[in-house]
Write a protein that holds these residues in place. Structure first.
Motif, mmCIF file in Angstrom:
data_model
loop_
_atom_site.group_PDB
_atom_site.id
_atom_site.type_symbol
_atom_site.label_atom_id
_atom_site.label_comp_id
_atom_site.label_asym_id
_atom_site.label_seq_id
_atom_site.Cartn_x
_atom_site.Cartn_y
_atom_site.Cartn_z
ATOM 1 N N UNK A 12 38.207 48.157 37.798
ATOM 2 C CA UNK A 12 39.118 47.075 37.464
ATOM 3 C C UNK A 12 39.687 46.487 38.753
ATOM 4 N N UNK A 13 39.729 45.181 38.826
ATOM 5 C CA UNK A 13 40.352 44.524 39.969
ATOM 6 C C UNK A 13 41.839 44.355 39.674
ATOM 7 N N UNK A 14 42.671 44.989 40.474
ATOM 8 C CA UNK A 14 44.123 44.910 40.314
ATOM 9 C C UNK A 14 44.652 43.561 40.774
ATOM 10 N N UNK A 15 44.004 43.003 41.803
ATOM 11 C CA UNK A 15 44.434 41.732 42.376
ATOM 12 C C UNK A 15 43.225 41.044 42.996
ATOM 13 N N UNK A 16 43.143 39.728 42.775
ATOM 14 C CA UNK A 16 42.088 38.911 43.361
ATOM 15 C C UNK A 16 42.744 37.652 43.914
ATOM 16 N N UNK A 17 42.538 37.402 45.191
ATOM 17 C CA UNK A 17 43.058 36.192 45.816
ATOM 18 C C UNK A 17 41.942 35.565 46.636
ATOM 19 N N UNK A 18 41.819 34.253 46.540
ATOM 20 C CA UNK A 18 40.801 33.534 47.307
ATOM 21 C C UNK A 18 41.429 32.300 47.918
#
Length: 166
Positions: free
Chosen positions: A33-39
């Motif tokens: 699971x991705x807890x946080x994704x920022x781009x």
């Protein structure tokens, strides 16, 4: 019970449609699971930097995932960021009830936590706070007594300390 550790990956990719999706699919296929994704776009508008936080069992699993990410066509570089060699922060907006005497108490908390009021109505304050997860959670817990109406949070962003760059 297995305790999973959070790992922060910084991924430099071409600024093309679908790249983020392909990277995130690797996590999904492996069951993480991705807890946080920022781009976001970097200093070079042809490149984007992804900051991904996921909980995994150990660094061996992370290293295997990094190898798979590096194989993707649009990926230039992937690094695992450590706490000691990076800065990692998030931004959160918190809308809170702020009537009567509570308003001044909340403003005092805002000052102590070096947050900022970004919107004011007769009944509410919307506060912006930036920091690590401990600071933000402590501030949010403090505001719960006043009645939090809404919370919006960005994903974490991270950068290596010093002259290193990804």
């Amino acid at each position: 019970m297995i305790t999973l550790n959070p790992y922060v990956l910084s991924v430099l990719v071409d600024n093309n449609p679908g790249v983020l999706t392909r990277v995130c699919e690797l996590f999904n296929r492996r069951g993480y699971n991705l807890e946080s994704v920022t781009a976001g776009i970097t200093e070079n508008e042809k490149l984007s930097r992804l900051t991904l936080i996921s909980k995994m069992n150990n660094e061996d699993e992370v290293e295997q995932l990094i190898k798979q990410i590096k194989k993707l066509e649009d990926v230039h570089k992937v690094i695992l960021l450590s706490d000691s060699e990076s800065v990692c922060k998030t931004i959160m907006f918190i809308k809170v009830n702020a009537k009567g005497a509570a308003r001044q108490e909340i403003l005092n908390c805002v000052n102590i936590f070096r947050a900022a009021v970004v919107d004011v109505t007769n009944e509410t304050l919307t506060i912006e706070i930036t920091g690590d997860s401990n600071k933000i959670e402590a501030f949010k817990k403090l505001l719960e007594a006043y009645g939090i109406i809404e919370v919006v949070s960005s994903g974490f962003i991270a950068i290596q300390r010093g002259m290193k760059s990804i």
